[in-house]
Design a protein around this motif. Sequence first.
Motif, PDB file in Angstrom:
ATOM      1  N   ALA A  36      34.469  68.540  35.335  1.00 25.69           N
ATOM      2  CA  ALA A  36      34.448  67.087  35.518  1.00 25.69           C
ATOM      3  C   ALA A  36      33.452  66.407  34.571  1.00 25.69           C
ATOM      4  CB  ALA A  36      34.108  66.742  36.972  1.00 25.69           C
ATOM      5  N   ASP A  37      32.539  67.170  34.005  1.00 26.73           N
ATOM      6  CA  ASP A  37      31.535  66.627  33.079  1.00 26.73           C
ATOM      7  C   ASP A  37      32.019  66.563  31.637  1.00 26.73           C
ATOM      8  OD1 ASP A  37      29.502  66.412  35.075  1.00 26.73           O
ATOM      9  OD2 ASP A  37      29.127  68.574  34.875  1.00 26.73           O
ATOM     10  N   ALA A  38      33.196  67.106  31.352  1.00 27.92           N
ATOM     11  CA  ALA A  38      33.658  67.261  29.971  1.00 27.92           C
ATOM     12  C   ALA A  38      33.619  65.959  29.177  1.00 27.92           C
ATOM     13  CB  ALA A  38      35.051  67.869  29.935  1.00 27.92           C
ATOM     14  N   HIS A  39      34.065  64.867  29.759  1.00 30.50           N
ATOM     15  CA  HIS A  39      34.077  63.603  29.023  1.00 30.50           C
ATOM     16  C   HIS A  39      32.660  63.134  28.720  1.00 30.50           C
ATOM     17  CE1 HIS A  39      34.820  59.407  27.934  1.00 30.50           C
ATOM     18  NE2 HIS A  39      35.997  59.859  27.541  1.00 30.50           N
ATOM     19  N   GLY A  40      31.759  63.250  29.676  1.00 32.57           N
ATOM     20  CA  GLY A  40      30.368  62.857  29.446  1.00 32.57           C
ATOM     21  C   GLY A  40      29.693  63.715  28.397  1.00 32.57           C
ATOM     22  N   ILE A  41      29.972  65.027  28.421  1.00 37.73           N
ATOM     23  CA  ILE A  41      29.417  65.921  27.403  1.00 37.73           C
ATOM     24  C   ILE A  41      29.948  65.519  26.028  1.00 37.73           C
ATOM     25  CG2 ILE A  41      29.341  68.297  26.554  1.00 37.73           C
ATOM     26  CD1 ILE A  41      29.646  69.179  29.537  1.00 37.73           C
ATOM     27  N   ALA A  42      31.246  65.266  25.953  1.00 35.68           N
ATOM     28  CA  ALA A  42      31.865  64.881  24.679  1.00 35.68           C
ATOM     29  C   ALA A  42      31.287  63.566  24.155  1.00 35.68           C
ATOM     30  CB  ALA A  42      33.378  64.769  24.843  1.00 35.68           C
ATOM     31  N   ALA A  43      31.060  62.610  25.039  1.00 36.86           N
ATOM     32  CA  ALA A  43      30.498  61.323  24.618  1.00 36.86           C
ATOM     33  C   ALA A  43      29.098  61.519  24.032  1.00 36.86           C
ATOM     34  CB  ALA A  43      30.470  60.350  25.790  1.00 36.86           C
ATOM     35  N   VAL A  44      28.297  62.372  24.675  1.00 40.17           N
ATOM     36  CA  VAL A  44      26.961  62.662  24.149  1.00 40.17           C
ATOM     37  C   VAL A  44      27.077  63.430  22.836  1.00 40.17           C
ATOM     38  CG1 VAL A  44      24.842  63.980  24.540  1.00 40.17           C
ATOM     39  CG2 VAL A  44      25.779  62.556  26.367  1.00 40.17           C
ATOM     40  N   HIS A  45      28.005  64.383  22.775  1.00 40.76           N
ATOM     41  CA  HIS A  45      28.204  65.179  21.561  1.00 40.76           C
ATOM     42  C   HIS A  45      28.437  64.259  20.360  1.00 40.76           C
ATOM     43  CE1 HIS A  45      30.177  69.177  20.041  1.00 40.76           C
ATOM     44  NE2 HIS A  45      29.345  68.680  19.162  1.00 40.76           N
ATOM     45  N   VAL A  46      29.370  63.350  20.499  1.00 41.93           N
ATOM     46  CA  VAL A  46      29.707  62.433  19.402  1.00 41.93           C
ATOM     47  C   VAL A  46      28.543  61.496  19.097  1.00 41.93           C
ATOM     48  CG1 VAL A  46      31.218  60.507  18.751  1.00 41.93           C
ATOM     49  CG2 VAL A  46      32.206  62.598  19.741  1.00 41.93           C
ATOM     50  N   ALA A  47      27.979  60.860  20.123  1.00 39.18           N
ATOM     51  CA  ALA A  47      26.886  59.904  19.890  1.00 39.18           C
ATOM     52  C   ALA A  47      25.661  60.594  19.298  1.00 39.18           C
ATOM     53  CB  ALA A  47      26.520  59.203  21.200  1.00 39.18           C
ATOM     54  N   ALA A  48      25.309  61.760  19.813  1.00 39.44           N
ATOM     55  CA  ALA A  48      24.123  62.463  19.324  1.00 39.44           C
ATOM     56  C   ALA A  48      24.303  62.916  17.875  1.00 39.44           C
ATOM     57  CB  ALA A  48      23.794  63.649  20.228  1.00 39.44           C
ATOM     58  N   TRP A  49      25.500  63.370  17.531  1.00 37.25           N
ATOM     59  CA  TRP A  49      25.748  63.729  16.135  1.00 37.25           C
ATOM     60  C   TRP A  49      25.609  62.507  15.242  1.00 37.25           C
ATOM     61  CZ3 TRP A  49      29.326  67.827  13.857  1.00 37.25           C
ATOM     62  CH2 TRP A  49      29.062  69.078  14.421  1.00 37.25           C
ATOM     63  N   ARG A  50      26.154  61.384  15.660  1.00 35.28           N
ATOM     64  CA  ARG A  50      26.066  60.173  14.842  1.00 35.28           C
ATOM     65  C   ARG A  50      24.619  59.732  14.680  1.00 35.28           C
ATOM     66  NH1 ARG A  50      31.389  57.259  17.466  1.00 35.28           N
ATOM     67  NH2 ARG A  50      32.904  58.388  16.185  1.00 35.28           N
ATOM     68  N   GLU A  51      23.822  59.877  15.739  1.00 37.23           N
ATOM     69  CA  GLU A  51      22.409  59.490  15.672  1.00 37.23           C
ATOM     70  C   GLU A  51      21.598  60.475  14.829  1.00 37.23           C
ATOM     71  OE1 GLU A  51      22.266  57.461  20.143  1.00 37.23           O
ATOM     72  OE2 GLU A  51      21.528  59.497  19.859  1.00 37.23           O
TER      73      GLU A  51
END
Length: 185
Positions: A36-51
């Motif tokens: 159930a956390d997959a979407h939240g992990i993915a959102a952090v994955h993308v945002a953290a890479w961009r940052e």
Amino acid sequence: MTVPRGWKAPDHGRDDGASQPMNEVSPITVRRATAADAHGIAAVHVAAWREAYAGRMPAAFLASLDVERRARGWTRIVEQGETAVFVAERDGEIVGWATAGSGRDEDAPRDRELEGLYVLARVYGSGAGQRLLDCAIGSAAAYLWVMDGNGRAEAFYRRNGFTRDGATTTHPAGDATILAVRMIR
């Protein structure tokens, strides 16, 4: 110190005389991830890479990162259970993640690999990264790969006993190639 005669401390709109904590921040909690956390992990994955990688990876590559695609991948990773996945949360929102496993490299120098650890820039310094690292690998001998030139990440890992061992690898990032260095402890 002498207070000038007639000086009165400003009340900042409070009339009860009580002091209020400034910038009260909710604590970071870390737990095992579920599908159930997959979407939240993915959102952090993308945002953290961009940052973290702005200016280090091609802008077009970072812009092309897709949360929905990554969420499907994270669902598979968590459901398969071969990799330990942890999430850091603040107020119920995922703000970081870490993964660890037995190692993806044939010539792994240790039995445990920290496969990834990312937190959002707004929680840098909160202890989220340290808690994730502690949950993922504890104090065990381990290894990891970090982008060469990522001074913030490398300093964090050095504080946790990791040192470069001389091994390097490359990864494609759009039209560019990224150099990663291995660290061990």
